[in-house]
Design a protein around this motif. Structure first.
Motif, PDB file in Angstrom:
ATOM      1  N   LYS A 176       0.834  -1.215   0.000  1.00 58.45           N
ATOM      2  CA  LYS A 176       0.000   0.000   0.000  1.00 58.45           C
ATOM      3  C   LYS A 176       0.867   1.262   0.000  1.00 58.45           C
ATOM      4  O   LYS A 176       0.528   2.253  -0.648  1.00 58.45           O
ATOM      5  N   GLU A 177       1.987   1.215   0.711  1.00 54.87           N
ATOM      6  CA  GLU A 177       2.867   2.403   0.806  1.00 54.87           C
ATOM      7  C   GLU A 177       3.436   2.761  -0.574  1.00 54.87           C
ATOM      8  O   GLU A 177       3.670   3.938  -0.862  1.00 54.87           O
ATOM      9  N   VAL A 178       3.649   1.722  -1.391  1.00 52.40           N
ATOM     10  CA  VAL A 178       4.190   1.974  -2.740  1.00 52.40           C
ATOM     11  C   VAL A 178       3.135   2.696  -3.587  1.00 52.40           C
ATOM     12  O   VAL A 178       3.416   3.691  -4.259  1.00 52.40           O
ATOM     13  N   ILE A 179       1.902   2.194  -3.504  1.00 52.32           N
ATOM     14  CA  ILE A 179       0.814   2.833  -4.284  1.00 52.32           C
ATOM     15  C   ILE A 179       0.599   4.269  -3.777  1.00 52.32           C
ATOM     16  O   ILE A 179       0.445   5.205  -4.574  1.00 52.32           O
ATOM     17  N   ALA A 180       0.637   4.437  -2.456  1.00 48.90           N
ATOM     18  CA  ALA A 180       0.449   5.787  -1.891  1.00 48.90           C
ATOM     19  C   ALA A 180       1.560   6.716  -2.400  1.00 48.90           C
ATOM     20  O   ALA A 180       1.309   7.877  -2.756  1.00 48.90           O
ATOM     21  N   GLY A 181       2.787   6.210  -2.469  1.00 44.44           N
ATOM     22  CA  GLY A 181       3.912   7.007  -2.983  1.00 44.44           C
ATOM     23  C   GLY A 181       3.686   7.394  -4.446  1.00 44.44           C
ATOM     24  O   GLY A 181       4.013   8.512  -4.862  1.00 44.44           O
ATOM     25  N   GLU A 182       3.085   6.487  -5.197  1.00 45.02           N
ATOM     26  CA  GLU A 182       2.803   6.799  -6.608  1.00 45.02           C
ATOM     27  C   GLU A 182       1.722   7.871  -6.730  1.00 45.02           C
ATOM     28  O   GLU A 182       1.750   8.687  -7.652  1.00 45.02           O
ATOM     29  N   VAL A 183       0.782   7.852  -5.802  1.00 45.95           N
ATOM     30  CA  VAL A 183      -0.257   8.906  -5.816  1.00 45.95           C
ATOM     31  C   VAL A 183       0.411  10.262  -5.580  1.00 45.95           C
ATOM     32  O   VAL A 183       0.167  11.229  -6.319  1.00 45.95           O
ATOM     33  N   LEU A 184       1.292  10.330  -4.575  1.00 50.82           N
ATOM     34  CA  LEU A 184       1.959  11.612  -4.276  1.00 50.82           C
ATOM     35  C   LEU A 184       2.778  12.088  -5.476  1.00 50.82           C
ATOM     36  O   LEU A 184       2.729  13.267  -5.859  1.00 50.82           O
ATOM     37  N   ALA A 185       3.520  11.163  -6.086  1.00 51.22           N
ATOM     38  CA  ALA A 185       4.355  11.532  -7.240  1.00 51.22           C
ATOM     39  C   ALA A 185       3.471  12.040  -8.384  1.00 51.22           C
ATOM     40  O   ALA A 185       3.810  13.026  -9.062  1.00 51.22           O
ATOM     41  N   ALA A 186       2.322  11.377  -8.583  1.00 52.69           N
ATOM     42  CA  ALA A 186       1.423  11.781  -9.672  1.00 52.69           C
ATOM     43  C   ALA A 186       0.826  13.157  -9.409  1.00 52.69           C
ATOM     44  O   ALA A 186       0.629  13.956 -10.336  1.00 52.69           O
ATOM     45  N   VAL A 187       0.563  13.466  -8.135  1.00 57.38           N
ATOM     46  CA  VAL A 187       0.015  14.795  -7.786  1.00 57.38           C
ATOM     47  C   VAL A 187       1.059  15.871  -8.119  1.00 57.38           C
ATOM     48  O   VAL A 187       0.750  16.894  -8.755  1.00 57.38           O
ATOM     49  N   ILE A 188       2.291  15.629  -7.701  1.00 59.36           N
ATOM     50  CA  ILE A 188       3.356  16.613  -7.942  1.00 59.36           C
ATOM     51  C   ILE A 188       3.528  16.826  -9.449  1.00 59.36           C
ATOM     52  O   ILE A 188       3.592  17.952  -9.943  1.00 59.36           O
ATOM     53  N   ASP A 189       3.531  15.712 -10.176  1.00 51.78           N
ATOM     54  CA  ASP A 189       3.725  15.774 -11.624  1.00 51.78           C
ATOM     55  C   ASP A 189       2.567  16.515 -12.308  1.00 51.78           C
ATOM     56  O   ASP A 189       2.772  17.407 -13.121  1.00 51.78           O
ATOM     57  N   HIS A 190       1.338  16.174 -11.900  1.00 51.54           N
ATOM     58  CA  HIS A 190       0.156  16.767 -12.541  1.00 51.54           C
ATOM     59  C   HIS A 190       0.100  18.280 -12.302  1.00 51.54           C
ATOM     60  O   HIS A 190      -0.115  19.060 -13.228  1.00 51.54           O
ATOM     61  N   ILE A 191       0.326  18.679 -11.061  1.00 51.78           N
ATOM     62  CA  ILE A 191       0.202  20.114 -10.752  1.00 51.78           C
ATOM     63  C   ILE A 191       1.380  20.868 -11.372  1.00 51.78           C
ATOM     64  O   ILE A 191       1.221  21.975 -11.881  1.00 51.78           O
ATOM     65  N   GLY A 192       2.540  20.231 -11.408  1.00 53.06           N
ATOM     66  CA  GLY A 192       3.703  20.846 -12.065  1.00 53.06           C
ATOM     67  C   GLY A 192       3.419  21.114 -13.545  1.00 53.06           C
ATOM     68  O   GLY A 192       3.706  22.183 -14.069  1.00 53.06           O
ATOM     69  N   LYS A 193       2.777  20.130 -14.197  1.00 54.46           N
ATOM     70  CA  LYS A 193       2.447  20.284 -15.629  1.00 54.46           C
ATOM     71  C   LYS A 193       1.468  21.424 -15.833  1.00 54.46           C
ATOM     72  O   LYS A 193       1.597  22.222 -16.750  1.00 54.46           O
ATOM     73  N   ASP A 194       0.452  21.491 -14.948  1.00 56.13           N
ATOM     74  CA  ASP A 194      -0.552  22.562 -15.028  1.00 56.13           C
ATOM     75  C   ASP A 194       0.116  23.927 -14.939  1.00 56.13           C
ATOM     76  O   ASP A 194      -0.222  24.861 -15.661  1.00 56.13           O
TER      77      ASP A 194
END
Ligand SMILES: Nc1ncnc2c1ncn2[C@@H]1O[C@H](COP(=O)(O)OP(=O)(O)OP(=O)(O)O)[C@@H](O)[C@H]1O
Ligand SMILES: O=C(O)C1=C[C@@H](O)[C@@H](O)[C@H](O)C1
Ligand SMILES: [Mg+2]
Length: 197
Positions: A176-194
């Protein structure tokens, strides 16, 4: 002697929190995708409050979800779910894990979108979902003759709608911690792109 000051690089949680600002992070997806389990870990890492809409509905109604479905039916449950999410979307930031049908409801999905909630779809394949949901019988929609087929039918109907979420993360047979880490990375990436647009 002068003290040495170490500037530690911000953790993924701190970076994602800064990127989110006042927005709510809203987890969506089918039963068993891990919205509640992953949402709780993500909230801890962000240092934000965590709310599970199913738990909130049970708290305000003082009934369990199977009891609500049995007493008032799915339509009333959806109306209650819409009201609870509307209220939650008025303030933030927090991590909000939704019930499996919430994002499918046009009214509820639009509330999430209009409030600026950042939606994350936890996508998962049938075997992963089935393995997780068949252990408990607390999901009224799966009380059918062939619950695995029902889950498959829900996937066919709902996946095109979950795909409207801002971000998709694959939930799978991984810690679960790995999936949670991927969520955080995806948030950073998505907002950075925006922000680079
Ligand atoms: N990555 C994972 N590895 C192992 N078990 C997991 C993982 N993610 C979730 N689970 C387990 O799967 C079960 C279902 O997860 P969870 O309750 O979080 O799903 P959900 O998406 O909130 O479902 P619902 O829509 O019914 O509320 C739980 O027992 C949870 O601990
Ligand atoms: O997928 C759904 O429609 C549901 C999922 C659960 O989280 C609960 O909200 C309820 O059992 C309905
Ligand atoms: Mg849940």
């Amino acid at each position: 002697m002068t003290d040495t000051i170490f500037h530690l690089a911000p953790s993924p949680g701190e970076r994602a929190k800064a990127a989110l600002g006042r927005r709510n992070l809203v987890l969506v997806g089918l039963m068993g995708a891990g919205k509640s389990a992953i949402g709780r870990i993500v909230a801890q890492q962000l240092g934000l409050p965590f709310i599970d809409t199913d738990t909130e509905i049970e708290r305000v109604s003082r009934m369990t979800i199977p009891e609500l479905f049995a007493a008032y039916g799915e339509e009333e449950f959806r109306a209650l779910e819409t009201r609870v999410i509307k209220r939650l979307m008025r303030s933030g930031p927090r991590v909000v894990s939704t019930g499996g049908g919430a994002f499918i409801n046009d009214k509820t999905r639009k509330q999430i979108e209009r409030s600026g909630g950042l939606s994350v779809w936890l996508n998962a394949d049938l075997e992963v979902l089935w393995e997780r949901v068949n252990k408990r019988d607390n999901r009224p929609l799966l009380k059918t003759e062939n619950p695995k087929q029902t889950l498959k039918d829900l996937m066919d109907k709902r996946y095109p709608i979950y795909a409207l979420a801002d971000i998709t993360v694959q939930s799978r047979d991984e810690r679960k911690e790995v999936i949670a880490g991927e969520v955080l990375a995806a948030v950073i990436d998505h907002i950075g792109k925006d922000e680079r647009k």
